[in-house]
Enzyme design. Structure first.
Site, PDB file in Angstrom:
ATOM      1  CE1 TYR A  31      -3.632   2.843   0.666  1.00 34.25           C
ATOM      2  CE2 TYR A  31      -2.033   3.363   2.721  1.00 34.25           C
ATOM      3  CZ  TYR A  31      -3.324   3.710   1.886  1.00 34.25           C
ATOM      4  OH  TYR A  31      -3.886   4.670   1.872  1.00 34.25           O
TER       5      TYR A  31
ATOM      6  CG  ASP B 298       5.899   3.856   0.482  1.00 36.02           C
ATOM      7  OD1 ASP B 298       6.198   4.201   1.667  1.00 36.02           O
ATOM      8  OD2 ASP B 298       4.535   3.718   0.076  1.00 36.02           O
TER       9      ASP B 298
ATOM     10  CE  LYS C  52       2.048   4.907   8.314  1.00 31.54           C
ATOM     11  NZ  LYS C  52       0.763   4.768   8.632  1.00 31.54           N
TER      12      LYS C  52
END
Ligand code: PLP
Length: 437
Positions: free
Chosen positions: A145, A240, A268
């Protein structure tokens, strides 16, 4: 377990004012059933809901809170930053210092641009890759994702090497057609795709530690093969690292596997719990961005001084407290404790763990490496485990396919409590569904 009266009341108001009652879908408990607990406050490893119930938290706001909630030094840094103004729309020292830390920490990176979310980081990195290569195709892996970027909200069609199909309404089929989907852990599929389309592939994007469809830990040989095929065909490799960046260590998964991507995306942890994303690469690539180059990218709140300060404070504590080393030790303890709980239960399940990221793989004797190998029927059994743990005051993610996170606020006693809670939860689960067949 059912939510308390106050959570019920707040969530009923939420459903009127917010679509589905939430601002991000997985929070709605759709995968586990019941009413979400509505959170009033959080401190260290504990969250408290509006009914005053306390939970030992292993979600950590889905990854950012590597120090735990409301860490004293991060809160103090944010308070001081807010007093100096919340946004300038102009360069500030904090963004320059945080960029320098990324450059010093992460392999092969010379420049960084900050944005406000992981999605924005990926979207911008993909545009930069297309601009720099003059090619249009993007390759992603099923089970990875990358945020809700149009070109990456794409599912595999039938067959192994396939044209993408939109996995969300609102994504034009023409956009999805520029995305190719591959299975993880499969060099043959990689070769087939590069043989057919290599010259048209701008970039391959991968979570080097795929953590959004369970935790699908990759063979380093597979990641090296991806790097090699990109080099051979002039395609860029984007790691990623929105989850893994600054969580596995200062050099993220790149340092862990000894590989250097062309571009990396962050989010994050790098924002210390504030809305931050970043993408980074070599000077030669990053100079393609406006204002120097012709790939346009901008943001009103990008490099926000308060968010940058939270990121700096978080990385500072991690370094001073030998944080990554301590998290690895705690992770090893968790692997032992949860591994034992799973082995002793009558259920077929295993534990995947890398650093402070973990996942209980239901119906799997060994953790799977590809999304296609993840048991599709995990949801119902997981819902039972999830609610049993919640009733014991322990919060895991409300989905069978989301990972758990350790923070520096967790103790070995907290991990032991999770192990005991899990053993109890596994006793209550429908044994027929999870049986060792
Ligand atoms: N990339 C990865 C690997 C992620 O896990 C996520 C979010 O979980 C994103 C990108 C998107 O980040 P955000 O939710 O900040 O937009």
């Amino acid at each position: 377990m059912s939510a308390g009266a106050q959570s019920e009341a707040w969530f009923s108001r939420a459903q009127a004012a917010l679509p589905g009652g939430v601002d991000s879908p997985v929070r709605a408990f759709g995968a586990v059933g019941g009413t979400p607990i509505v959170i009033q406050s959080a401190k260290a490893q504990t969250i408290v809901d509006v009914d005053g119930f306390e939970y030992l938290d292993f979600v950590g706001s889905w990854g950012p809170l590597i120090l735990g909630h409301a860490h004293r030094e991060v809160v103090a840094a944010i308070e001081a930053a807010v007093r100096r103004g919340t946004s300038y729309g102009a360069p500030c020292p904090a963004e320059i210092e945080l960029a320098e830390q990324v450059v010093q920490s992460y392999p092969g990176i010379e420049q960084v641009r900050f944005v406000s979310s992981g999605t924005e980081a990926v979207m911008s990195a993909v545009r930069l890759a297309r601009g720099a290569t003059g090619r249009d195709f993007i390759v992603k892996f099923s089970g990875c994702y990358h945020g809700h970027v149009d070109h990456l909200l794409v599912a595999a069609g039938s067959g192994l090497v396939t044209l993408g199909e939109p996995s969300s309404a609102g994504v034009p089929a023409d956009f999805a057609a520029l995305t190719r989907i591959l299975p993880l852990d499969d060099e043959a599929a990689l070769d087939e795709l590069f043989a057919a389309d290599g010259k048209r592939i701008a970039a391959v994007i991968i979570e080097p530690v795929p953590a959004n469809n369970g935790l699908l830990i990759q063979r380093s040989e597979f990641l090296s093969a991806v790097r090699e095929r990109c080099d051979r065909h002039g395609s860029l490799l984007i790691f990623d690292e929105v989850i893994s960046g600054f969580r596995l260590g200062p050099g993220g998964a790149a340092a862990h596997y000894g590989l250097v991507p062309d571009l990396a995306t962050f989010g994050k942890v790098i924002g210390g719990g504030m809305p931050v994303g970043a993408f980074a690469g070599s000077r030669a690539l990053m100079r393609e961005l406006a204002p120097e180059g012709s790939v346009y990218q901008a943001g009103t709140l990008s490099g926000n001084p308060v968010a940058m300060t939270a990121g700096l404070a978080t990385l500072g504590v991690l370094r001073e407290a030998d944080g990554w080393h301590r998290l690895e030790e705690l992770g090893r303890h968790l692997e032992q404790v949860l591994g034992e709980a799973l082995r002793e239960s009558p259920c077929r399940a295993s534990l995947a763990r890398l650093g402070s990221i973990f996942w209980i793989a239901l119906f799997a004797s060994t953790p799977p490496r590809a999304a296609e190998a993840v048991a599709p029927a995990s949801g119902e059994a997981y819902a039972s485990i999830f609610h049993s743990l919640l009733a014991q005051g322990i919060a895991l993610a409300p989905s069978a396919y989301e990972v758990g996170f350790l923070s520096l606020a967790h103790t070995t006693a907290d991990v032991d409590r999770l192990g005991e809670g899990l053993s109890a939860a596994l006793c209550n689960v429908n044994h027929g569904a999870l049986a060792n067949d």
